[in-house]
Each structure stands twice: as C-alpha cells, then as structure tokens.
Design a protein around this motif. Sequence first.
Motif, PDB file in Angstrom:
ATOM      1  N   LEU A   1      22.775 -80.679  59.096  1.00 26.40           N
ATOM      2  CA  LEU A   1      22.357 -80.177  57.792  1.00 26.40           C
ATOM      3  C   LEU A   1      21.365 -79.046  57.979  1.00 26.40           C
ATOM      4  O   LEU A   1      20.451 -79.143  58.802  1.00 26.40           O
ATOM      5  N   GLY A   2      21.537 -77.972  57.210  1.00 31.04           N
ATOM      6  CA  GLY A   2      20.616 -76.860  57.252  1.00 31.04           C
ATOM      7  C   GLY A   2      19.422 -77.103  56.343  1.00 31.04           C
ATOM      8  O   GLY A   2      19.305 -78.164  55.708  1.00 31.04           O
ATOM      9  N   PRO A   3      18.508 -76.133  56.256  1.00 30.40           N
ATOM     10  CA  PRO A   3      17.316 -76.284  55.408  1.00 30.40           C
ATOM     11  C   PRO A   3      17.649 -76.541  53.942  1.00 30.40           C
ATOM     12  O   PRO A   3      16.869 -77.192  53.235  1.00 30.40           O
ATOM     13  N   ASP A   4      18.802 -76.036  53.485  1.00 29.52           N
ATOM     14  CA  ASP A   4      19.189 -76.252  52.081  1.00 29.52           C
ATOM     15  C   ASP A   4      20.012 -77.517  51.906  1.00 29.52           C
ATOM     16  O   ASP A   4      20.602 -77.745  50.852  1.00 29.52           O
ATOM     17  N   ARG A   5      20.078 -78.358  52.977  1.00 29.81           N
ATOM     18  CA  ARG A   5      20.763 -79.634  52.969  1.00 29.81           C
ATOM     19  C   ARG A   5      22.268 -79.493  52.814  1.00 29.81           C
ATOM     20  O   ARG A   5      22.957 -80.437  52.412  1.00 29.81           O
ATOM     21  N   THR A   6      22.827 -78.316  53.108  1.00 30.87           N
ATOM     22  CA  THR A   6      24.271 -78.175  53.225  1.00 30.87           C
ATOM     23  C   THR A   6      24.615 -78.149  54.713  1.00 30.87           C
ATOM     24  O   THR A   6      23.765 -77.867  55.556  1.00 30.87           O
ATOM     25  N   VAL A   7      25.868 -78.432  55.023  1.00 31.12           N
ATOM     26  CA  VAL A   7      26.290 -78.520  56.413  1.00 31.12           C
ATOM     27  C   VAL A   7      26.323 -77.131  57.053  1.00 31.12           C
ATOM     28  O   VAL A   7      26.892 -76.190  56.498  1.00 31.12           O
ATOM     29  N   ASP A   8      25.705 -77.011  58.214  1.00 31.68           N
ATOM     30  CA  ASP A   8      25.652 -75.752  58.945  1.00 31.68           C
ATOM     31  C   ASP A   8      26.870 -75.670  59.867  1.00 31.68           C
ATOM     32  O   ASP A   8      26.991 -76.439  60.827  1.00 31.68           O
ATOM     33  N   LEU A   9      27.771 -74.733  59.588  1.00 28.14           N
ATOM     34  CA  LEU A   9      29.006 -74.593  60.359  1.00 28.14           C
ATOM     35  C   LEU A   9      28.920 -73.496  61.417  1.00 28.14           C
ATOM     36  O   LEU A   9      29.947 -73.059  61.944  1.00 28.14           O
ATOM     37  N   THR A  10      27.719 -73.058  61.751  1.00 30.10           N
ATOM     38  CA  THR A  10      27.554 -71.963  62.708  1.00 30.10           C
ATOM     39  C   THR A  10      28.200 -72.279  64.052  1.00 30.10           C
ATOM     40  O   THR A  10      28.974 -71.477  64.592  1.00 30.10           O
ATOM     41  N   ALA A  11      27.889 -73.447  64.620  1.00 32.05           N
ATOM     42  CA  ALA A  11      28.442 -73.813  65.930  1.00 32.05           C
ATOM     43  C   ALA A  11      29.951 -73.980  65.855  1.00 32.05           C
ATOM     44  O   ALA A  11      30.676 -73.615  66.799  1.00 32.05           O
ATOM     45  N   LEU A  12      30.446 -74.505  64.759  1.00 30.40           N
ATOM     46  CA  LEU A  12      31.892 -74.651  64.578  1.00 30.40           C
ATOM     47  C   LEU A  12      32.568 -73.288  64.549  1.00 30.40           C
ATOM     48  O   LEU A  12      33.623 -73.084  65.161  1.00 30.40           O
ATOM     49  N   GLY A  13      31.957 -72.347  63.836  1.00 35.11           N
ATOM     50  CA  GLY A  13      32.505 -70.995  63.783  1.00 35.11           C
ATOM     51  C   GLY A  13      32.534 -70.336  65.152  1.00 35.11           C
ATOM     52  O   GLY A  13      33.522 -69.675  65.519  1.00 35.11           O
ATOM     53  N   ASP A  14      31.474 -70.507  65.922  1.00 34.33           N
ATOM     54  CA  ASP A  14      31.427 -69.934  67.269  1.00 34.33           C
ATOM     55  C   ASP A  14      32.523 -70.543  68.147  1.00 34.33           C
ATOM     56  O   ASP A  14      33.182 -69.832  68.924  1.00 34.33           O
ATOM     57  N   ALA A  15      32.720 -71.844  68.030  1.00 36.65           N
ATOM     58  CA  ALA A  15      33.761 -72.509  68.824  1.00 36.65           C
ATOM     59  C   ALA A  15      35.145 -72.019  68.428  1.00 36.65           C
ATOM     60  O   ALA A  15      36.005 -71.787  69.291  1.00 36.65           O
ATOM     61  N   ALA A  16      35.364 -71.849  67.125  1.00 33.44           N
ATOM     62  CA  ALA A  16      36.665 -71.384  66.646  1.00 33.44           C
ATOM     63  C   ALA A  16      36.973 -69.981  67.156  1.00 33.44           C
ATOM     64  O   ALA A  16      38.104 -69.687  67.579  1.00 33.44           O
ATOM     65  N   ARG A  17      35.975 -69.104  67.137  1.00 34.74           N
ATOM     66  CA  ARG A  17      36.200 -67.735  67.613  1.00 34.74           C
ATOM     67  C   ARG A  17      36.447 -67.700  69.123  1.00 34.74           C
ATOM     68  O   ARG A  17      37.284 -66.925  69.606  1.00 34.74           O
ATOM     69  N   ALA A  18      35.728 -68.543  69.872  1.00 34.45           N
ATOM     70  CA  ALA A  18      35.950 -68.596  71.325  1.00 34.45           C
ATOM     71  C   ALA A  18      37.357 -69.078  71.642  1.00 34.45           C
ATOM     72  O   ALA A  18      38.011 -68.568  72.560  1.00 34.45           O
ATOM     73  N   LEU A  19      37.848 -70.044  70.872  1.00 31.87           N
ATOM     74  CA  LEU A  19      39.193 -70.569  71.088  1.00 31.87           C
ATOM     75  C   LEU A  19      40.262 -69.600  70.599  1.00 31.87           C
ATOM     76  O   LEU A  19      41.291 -69.405  71.264  1.00 31.87           O
ATOM     77  N   ALA A  20      40.027 -68.984  69.442  1.00 35.23           N
ATOM     78  CA  ALA A  20      41.039 -68.143  68.809  1.00 35.23           C
ATOM     79  C   ALA A  20      41.498 -66.997  69.703  1.00 35.23           C
ATOM     80  O   ALA A  20      42.700 -66.689  69.783  1.00 35.23           O
ATOM     81  N   SER A  21      40.574 -66.349  70.370  1.00 34.21           N
ATOM     82  CA  SER A  21      40.933 -65.188  71.187  1.00 34.21           C
ATOM     83  C   SER A  21      41.782 -65.566  72.400  1.00 34.21           C
ATOM     84  O   SER A  21      42.338 -64.690  73.069  1.00 34.21           O
ATOM     85  N   ARG A  22      41.894 -66.871  72.664  1.00 34.11           N
ATOM     86  CA  ARG A  22      42.649 -67.332  73.827  1.00 34.11           C
ATOM     87  C   ARG A  22      43.755 -68.313  73.448  1.00 34.11           C
ATOM     88  O   ARG A  22      44.400 -68.907  74.314  1.00 34.11           O
ATOM     89  N   LEU A  23      43.951 -68.499  72.150  1.00 38.35           N
ATOM     90  CA  LEU A  23      44.901 -69.503  71.667  1.00 38.35           C
ATOM     91  C   LEU A  23      46.341 -69.096  71.975  1.00 38.35           C
ATOM     92  O   LEU A  23      46.752 -67.973  71.703  1.00 38.35           O
ATOM     93  N   ARG A  24      47.098 -70.026  72.525  1.00 34.67           N
ATOM     94  CA  ARG A  24      48.495 -69.767  72.862  1.00 34.67           C
ATOM     95  C   ARG A  24      49.414 -70.494  71.886  1.00 34.67           C
ATOM     96  O   ARG A  24      49.021 -71.516  71.285  1.00 34.67           O
ATOM     97  N   PRO A  25      50.636 -70.017  71.706  1.00 31.44           N
ATOM     98  CA  PRO A  25      51.597 -70.723  70.848  1.00 31.44           C
ATOM     99  C   PRO A  25      51.827 -72.159  71.330  1.00 31.44           C
ATOM    100  O   PRO A  25      51.734 -72.445  72.524  1.00 31.44           O
ATOM    101  N   HIS A  26      52.091 -73.035  70.370  1.00 30.97           N
ATOM    102  CA  HIS A  26      52.415 -74.443  70.599  1.00 30.97           C
ATOM    103  C   HIS A  26      51.199 -75.290  70.986  1.00 30.97           C
ATOM    104  O   HIS A  26      51.350 -76.484  71.270  1.00 30.97           O
ATOM    105  N   THR A  27      50.007 -74.701  70.981  1.00 27.75           N
ATOM    106  CA  THR A  27      48.796 -75.493  71.238  1.00 27.75           C
ATOM    107  C   THR A  27      48.482 -76.363  70.022  1.00 27.75           C
ATOM    108  O   THR A  27      48.716 -75.964  68.878  1.00 27.75           O
ATOM    109  N   THR A  28      47.939 -77.547  70.265  1.00 31.17           N
ATOM    110  CA  THR A  28      47.476 -78.408  69.182  1.00 31.17           C
ATOM    111  C   THR A  28      45.956 -78.314  69.103  1.00 31.17           C
ATOM    112  O   THR A  28      45.262 -78.593  70.089  1.00 31.17           O
TER     113      THR A  28
END
Length: 420
Positions: free
Chosen positions: A88-115
Amino acid sequence: MPADLAVIGLGHLGLPLAQAAVTAGIDTVGYDPDPRPYAELRAGRSPVEGALTASEVRRMLSGGFRPTTDAAELGRVRTAVICSPTPLGPDRTVDLTALGDAARALASRLRPHTTVLLESAVPPGTTETFLRPLLEEGSGLVAGRDFHLACSPGRLDPGNRTRTLANTPKVIGGLTPACTESAAAFYGRLTDKVVRARGPREAEMTKVLETNFRHVNIALVNEMAVLCHDLGVDFWDVIRCAETKPFGFQPFRPGPGVGGHGVPVDPGCPPHGGRASGHPLRMVSLAQEINDRMPSYVIQRCATLLNEHGKSVRGARVLLLGVTYKPDTADQEAAPAREIATRLMDMGAQIGFHDPHVLDWRVRERPVPRADSLYEAAAAADLTVLLQQHRTYDLQGLAVKAQLLLDTRGATPAGAAHRL
C-alpha cells in the motif's frame, strides 16, 4: 541456459513458489532486479525473514535453482510467474511500481507460446488493464493469441508447515479458456487441486475477499475486546464459549494490531488513476481504522497499568515479548510491535525485547536491547507486554516472574495476567 520456469520477484511469494517448483523437478531460475536477494541466496541464506530456512535454500541451490539479476534469462523460459511486491502506498492504494518494472523487463524478452502468470495481490482488473498492455506493447505479441496470460493470487501462510503450496487449492483465472488451461497445467505439477475462476478479475477479487474477510473479522473482535474491558467482561471466555457453536461462527481473536503481507484492499479505490467502481467498501475502511487504533490502545493500557502501580511510563523499563506478526516465525511484516515500541520510547520508556526467532531488532534504525535471560528480564522490567504468542514461551512461568504482565493475545491462564 534455458529453464522451464522463471520466478520474478524473490520475496515472500516468489521464494516458496521457486522452492516448490525445484522440488517438483522443474528447472527454475529466480529473477530479481535487486542484487541483495541474489547475494543472500548465493550465500545460502534466505533474503526474506521467515520464508525459508538456510537448509531449504541450500537444497534449492543443489537442486538446480539459479537466482539471477540478469533479465536476459527471462527470454529462455516456457512459464514466467510474476511475484512482485504490491504494498500500500501513502494514499492507501496498491503501489504497482514493482509489478510494472517486472512486466517491462519480461515484455522485451517475451517469446510466443510463453505462459505468463501473476501471483501478486492486486485490485481486480490489474491483469487485463495494467499488466496486459505492458506485456503487449513491450513484446509486440497479443495476449490470448500469441502468449497465455492468467492470474493466480498467492495463498501462502508463512510459517505454516501443515498448509503448503502442495495441499492448498490454487485459484486460476485466465484471459481465455486456453490461458486458464495452460496455467492449470503448470500449477497441476505443484498442487493437489486447481480451481478455475471465470476470468482474471474473479481470481483477483478472490484474493481481495479472502484478505478483507480476515481484516474485517479481526476488527470486530478488536472492537469488542475494548468494549468488554470497559464493561468488565472476560472477552476471551466469550470467544471460548462462542466457538462451541457448530455452525454460523468462526473464531477470530483480538490482538495489538494486524500484521502480515495481505493488506486490506478497497476495489473502489483503484491504483494509478484507474476507473473507480463508485462503490467503495465502507466496512473495509472502517475495519482498517479500528485495527490501526489497536497499538494506541495497547499504549493506553500500558500507561494505565503502570500508573495503577505507582509508576510512570517515563523512565519505566518495558519488556516486549514477540515482535513478529504471527507466532513461531521470524516474519516481521507490518507487525504492530515496532509502532508500539516507538510510541513507548517517545513517552520516555526504556525498551527491551525478547523473541526466540529474532536476534536483532531495530526501531528507528537503532538496536533495541535483546534479553538474554527471559525470566530475569521479566523480573527486572516494570512492565512486560506479550505481543506475540510463540510456542516456546512458558506463559505461566512468565506470569509468576514478571512484576506486571499485559497479555495482548489472551494466551496466559485466566487470572495470571492483565489481558487486552
């Protein structure tokens, strides 16, 4: 070297998942951009308190587990599970910063048929409206057509050796039926039972319901504990009687506050400017308010007890027992002990602590003295406060030795201590 699985985020969710995968014979790589988990794991230690023992980490490494900080490893796997922290961030909403960073790191290397699977606790809609666009934009692939995408929120109980990933049903919601089946095929290798949700939003909301259920019920008993103390009613005896009802009741117990990794979430207040539902969960907000007040109530009870025995908080020697968020584990995530210690220190008390699972404890970056001899420390303290009920504590013996004992868990024999 290619692997079958990449676990992204080596925290309280990712490490047990990686352990289960390695045990099942799945070639697993663990990715975390933070170099600290990598260094700790390579040294044979768990980077997360209470997640795994050193011997479990060594068995993982000998079983082929490879921690890494190199995101290039993500492009060589069949399945990627994102276990990034979503606090939870200071405004008590969920902070998705780390999730976004993980998604971008994966996206640039994502191959077809990956789950791609999401285990992080997120508000409903995150998989489709936040994670999916990042993966598609970064990869040029289309979810549900070129790669599988599903949500399967983590369901771990840290320190519980009976309920493991293997015997805890896994809820899965895929973007398409094929996505769900691909996720089910993976988790079927790790757990005895897979439960298929209608889609990602239903899977995400399942986690919200489970977490909020816990917080709302704890808030109810916390509020009743305060009321019963004012009325002179033994609330612990009330719970003992109520839990004999064989239907329509599930016992929860009050305490000095609520800790743990599962934070209460109001889906009506989405993160990152998402569209609100227009129907905030007022009960969740009220429950959080009640639970957040409990450390203050503990301080109030401490001050009252000391005053009744002719002592002031200022200058009093206070011993805190159990600084973890749950019994018999070293996990301190959001434990109320730190806030209680901070407030007592602000009032001039001299704080010490004892916890069989925590050897070094710091408040405001300063070390708190740890009691070597528990009974001697309790006898010397003006007030001893039981904050967590570890199995190794002889509470009847402590009640005899302590000058003054406040039991915030209702664990001592009736009449042996002052209860919350």
